[in-house]
Write a protein that holds these residues in place. Structure first.
Motif, short mmCIF file in Angstrom:
data_model
loop_
_atom_site.label_atom_id
_atom_site.label_comp_id
_atom_site.label_asym_id
_atom_site.label_seq_id
_atom_site.Cartn_x
_atom_site.Cartn_y
_atom_site.Cartn_z
N ALA A 16 7.25 1.68 -9.32
CA ALA A 16 8.24 1.14 -8.39
C ALA A 16 8.61 2.09 -7.26
N GLY A 17 8.41 3.39 -7.46
CA GLY A 17 8.77 4.35 -6.41
C GLY A 17 7.61 4.68 -5.49
N GLY A 18 6.45 4.13 -5.74
CA GLY A 18 5.26 4.45 -4.95
C GLY A 18 5.17 3.63 -3.67
N ARG A 19 4.16 3.95 -2.86
CA ARG A 19 3.97 3.23 -1.59
C ARG A 19 3.80 1.74 -1.83
N MET A 20 2.90 1.38 -2.75
CA MET A 20 2.67 -0.04 -3.02
C MET A 20 3.85 -0.65 -3.77
N GLY A 21 4.41 0.10 -4.75
CA GLY A 21 5.55 -0.41 -5.52
C GLY A 21 6.69 -0.82 -4.61
N GLN A 22 6.99 0.01 -3.62
CA GLN A 22 8.09 -0.29 -2.70
C GLN A 22 7.78 -1.55 -1.86
N GLY A 32 12.10 -2.29 -12.41
CA GLY A 32 11.14 -1.39 -11.81
C GLY A 32 10.97 -0.17 -12.70
N VAL A 33 9.74 0.31 -12.81
CA VAL A 33 9.44 1.42 -13.73
C VAL A 33 8.74 2.55 -12.97
N GLU A 34 9.13 3.78 -13.25
CA GLU A 34 8.48 4.97 -12.68
C GLU A 34 8.13 5.92 -13.81
N ARG A 35 7.29 6.89 -13.50
CA ARG A 35 6.95 7.89 -14.51
C ARG A 35 8.20 8.75 -14.77
N ASP A 51 1.17 -3.79 -11.76
CA ASP A 51 0.91 -2.38 -12.02
C ASP A 51 0.11 -1.75 -10.88
N PHE A 52 0.78 -0.93 -10.07
CA PHE A 52 0.10 -0.11 -9.06
C PHE A 52 0.53 1.33 -9.35
N THR A 53 -0.10 1.93 -10.38
CA THR A 53 0.33 3.27 -10.79
C THR A 53 -0.85 4.25 -10.75
N SER A 54 -1.38 4.54 -11.93
CA SER A 54 -2.46 5.52 -12.05
C SER A 54 -3.27 5.13 -13.29
N PRO A 55 -4.58 5.42 -13.32
CA PRO A 55 -5.37 5.05 -14.51
C PRO A 55 -4.79 5.63 -15.80
N ILE A 99 -3.16 -5.96 -12.49
CA ILE A 99 -3.47 -4.53 -12.34
C ILE A 99 -4.11 -4.29 -10.98
N GLY A 100 -3.38 -3.56 -10.13
CA GLY A 100 -3.92 -3.22 -8.81
C GLY A 100 -4.37 -1.78 -8.74
N THR A 101 -4.07 -1.00 -9.78
CA THR A 101 -4.46 0.42 -9.81
C THR A 101 -5.98 0.56 -9.67
N THR A 102 -6.42 1.54 -8.91
CA THR A 102 -7.87 1.78 -8.77
C THR A 102 -8.24 3.11 -9.44
N GLY A 103 -9.55 3.43 -9.38
CA GLY A 103 -10.03 4.64 -10.06
C GLY A 103 -10.27 4.38 -11.53
N GLN A 158 -7.13 -8.35 -12.84
CA GLN A 158 -7.44 -7.00 -12.34
C GLN A 158 -8.11 -7.13 -10.98
N ALA A 159 -7.53 -6.46 -9.99
CA ALA A 159 -8.05 -6.58 -8.63
C ALA A 159 -7.97 -5.24 -7.93
N ALA A 160 -9.12 -4.69 -7.55
CA ALA A 160 -9.13 -3.43 -6.80
C ALA A 160 -8.57 -3.65 -5.40
N ASN A 161 -8.53 -4.91 -4.97
CA ASN A 161 -7.96 -5.23 -3.66
C ASN A 161 -7.37 -6.63 -3.75
N VAL A 168 -6.19 9.29 -3.85
CA VAL A 168 -6.71 10.29 -4.80
C VAL A 168 -8.09 9.96 -5.36
N ASP A 169 -8.57 8.72 -5.20
CA ASP A 169 -9.88 8.37 -5.76
C ASP A 169 -10.87 8.02 -4.64
N ALA A 170 -12.15 8.35 -4.87
CA ALA A 170 -13.19 8.04 -3.89
C ALA A 170 -14.52 7.84 -4.63
P1 NAD Z 1 1.54 6.11 -4.94
O1 NAD Z 1 1.13 7.45 -5.45
O2 NAD Z 1 2.37 6.03 -3.71
O3 NAD Z 1 2.31 5.30 -6.09
C1 NAD Z 1 1.97 5.29 -7.44
C2 NAD Z 1 3.26 5.41 -8.21
O4 NAD Z 1 3.00 5.18 -9.60
C3 NAD Z 1 3.90 6.81 -8.07
O5 NAD Z 1 5.24 6.68 -7.62
C4 NAD Z 1 3.81 7.36 -9.48
O6 NAD Z 1 4.88 8.24 -9.80
C5 NAD Z 1 3.84 6.08 -10.30
N1 NAD Z 1 3.38 6.26 -11.68
C6 NAD Z 1 2.41 7.08 -12.15
N2 NAD Z 1 2.33 6.97 -13.49
C7 NAD Z 1 3.27 6.08 -13.86
C8 NAD Z 1 3.67 5.54 -15.12
N3 NAD Z 1 3.13 5.96 -16.27
N4 NAD Z 1 4.67 4.60 -15.14
C9 NAD Z 1 5.24 4.20 -13.99
N5 NAD Z 1 4.91 4.69 -12.77
C10 NAD Z 1 3.93 5.61 -12.73
O7 NAD Z 1 0.20 5.30 -4.75
P2 NAD Z 1 -0.02 3.88 -4.01
O8 NAD Z 1 -0.55 4.12 -2.64
O9 NAD Z 1 1.20 3.03 -4.18
O10 NAD Z 1 -1.21 3.29 -4.89
C11 NAD Z 1 -1.09 3.08 -6.28
C12 NAD Z 1 -2.40 2.58 -6.84
O11 NAD Z 1 -2.71 1.30 -6.28
C13 NAD Z 1 -3.60 3.48 -6.52
O12 NAD Z 1 -4.51 3.44 -7.60
C14 NAD Z 1 -4.22 2.79 -5.29
O13 NAD Z 1 -5.56 3.09 -5.11
C15 NAD Z 1 -4.00 1.35 -5.66
N6 NAD Z 1 -4.00 0.40 -4.55
C16 NAD Z 1 -4.52 -0.82 -4.82
C17 NAD Z 1 -4.49 -1.81 -3.85
C18 NAD Z 1 -4.98 -3.19 -4.21
O14 NAD Z 1 -5.01 -4.07 -3.34
N7 NAD Z 1 -5.34 -3.42 -5.46
C19 NAD Z 1 -3.96 -1.55 -2.58
C20 NAD Z 1 -3.43 -0.28 -2.34
C21 NAD Z 1 -3.45 0.69 -3.33
#
Ligand code: NAD
Length: 266
Positions: free
Chosen positions: A9-15, A32-35, A67-71, A90-94, A114-117, A153-155
């Motif tokens: 919830a605190g991340g770029r996508m979460g917001q 909303g959930v954060e680490r 879920d847009f967090t981390s693998p 699940i929008g998280t990539t990597g 599950q969608a990488a995009n 962070v992933d490529a």
């Molecule tokens: P970001 O780093 O701004 O946000 C990720 C957030 O997840 C951080 O605030 C982090 O603290 C939090 N987080 C990590 N572990 C956590 C946990 N266990 N519980 C709760 N929160 C946790 O990154 P972002 O730019 O928002 O991107 C997030 C992910 O989404 C990346 O994998 C990115 O590649 C992916 N992404 C996917 C799409 C899509 O269309 N599917 C689009 C953009 C980004």
């Protein structure tokens, strides 16, 4: 009303996703959930809620989690969705093969998209890439180039790999067989029929993808430019609404758009 919980919830996508949910008349934020230890834990979300560090109570209140967090958070997030009997997008990539295995296992008991995009344009682009790769023989080299902001962070990006999978389907083989190693150093000549990737990082780019089909004396280029993150947030909330109503199983964005297209045609 669809109750949606946001993980990351605190991340770029979460917001961006929280803003999209709050603007949607048919959606309500379930939490909303954060680490644990993140600076935004405890931040108010309205209606007496704050960002918390535990997905379980949010999953119990939600019809669907986004879920847009981390693998590394995936296993815990899937478990929370299963325990709370909520769907999950699940929008998280990597994601690695072991993450996909976890998703397949969870999809036996809950609906998982599950969608990488999550952008509509990229779902359509993948269909066009598959079609082009099917139409052209292996003498056409396929290269996928992507540009993302400096914080990624992933490529290569999850989207580049998703487009690579579409191209490989068109070629009739898995991407694991066709993927070329990065072109760097004394590479020797390029392997025919392979699919290559190049990743660029810098600035604030939300995500540019270009698929180049390079033949003898001519080239086709298919691409997508994300001008902002709102397109992903809009697609994620649309996907969440849709997956919340599905039976347990694993879904992709193309499944959602397929449904919409067949409704329009009938
Ligand atoms: P970001 O780093 O701004 O946000 C990720 C957030 O997840 C951080 O605030 C982090 O603290 C939090 N987080 C990590 N572990 C956590 C946990 N266990 N519980 C709760 N929160 C946790 O990154 P972002 O730019 O928002 O991107 C997030 C992910 O989404 C990346 O994998 C990115 O590649 C992916 N992404 C996917 C799409 C899509 O269309 N599917 C689009 C953009 C980004």
């Amino acid at each position: 009303m669809i109750r949606i919980g946001v993980l990351g919830a605190g991340g770029r996508m979460g917001q961006a996703i929280i803003a999209e949910i709050q603007a949607a008349p048919d959606c309500i934020l379930a939490g909303g959930v954060e680490r644990a230890g993140h600076a935004m834990c405890g931040t108010p979300l309205g209606e007496g809620m704050v960002i918390c560090a535990n997905a379980a109570p949010v999953a119990h209140k939600a019809d669907v989690l986004i879920d847009f967090t981390s693998p590394v958070a995936l296993e815990e997030n899937l478990r929370a969705a299963q325990d709370g009997k909520s769907a999950i997008l699940i929008g998280t990539t990597g994601l690695q093969p072991r993450h996909h295995a976890l998703i397949d296992a969870a999809a036996k008991s809950i609906p998982v998209l599950q969608a990488a995009n999550t952008a509509l344009g990229v779902t359509l682009l993948a269909a066009l890439v598959e079609q082009a790769a099917r139409a052209l023989d292996a003498s056409w080299d396929i290269e996928i180039v992507e540009l993302h902001h400096r914080h990624k962070v992933d490529a290569p990006s999850g989207t580049a790999l998703y487009l690579g999978e579409a191209a490989a389907r068109g070629r009739g083989a898995p991407l694991s067989e066709l993927r070329l190693p990065a072109h760097e150093g004394m590479t020797g000549p390029r392997r025919g029929g392979g699919i290559g990737f190049a990743a660029l990082r810098g600035g604030s780019a939300a995500g540019d993808h270009r698929v180049i089909l390079a033949g003898e004396g001519e080239r086709i280029e298919l691409g997508h430019v994300a001008e902002n993150r709102e397109i992903f947030a809009r697609g994620a909330v649309r996907g969440a609404r849709w997956v919340a109503k599905q039976k347990p199983g694993r879904y992709a964005m193309a499944d959602m758009f397929r449904d919409a297209l067949s409704k329009a045609a009938s």
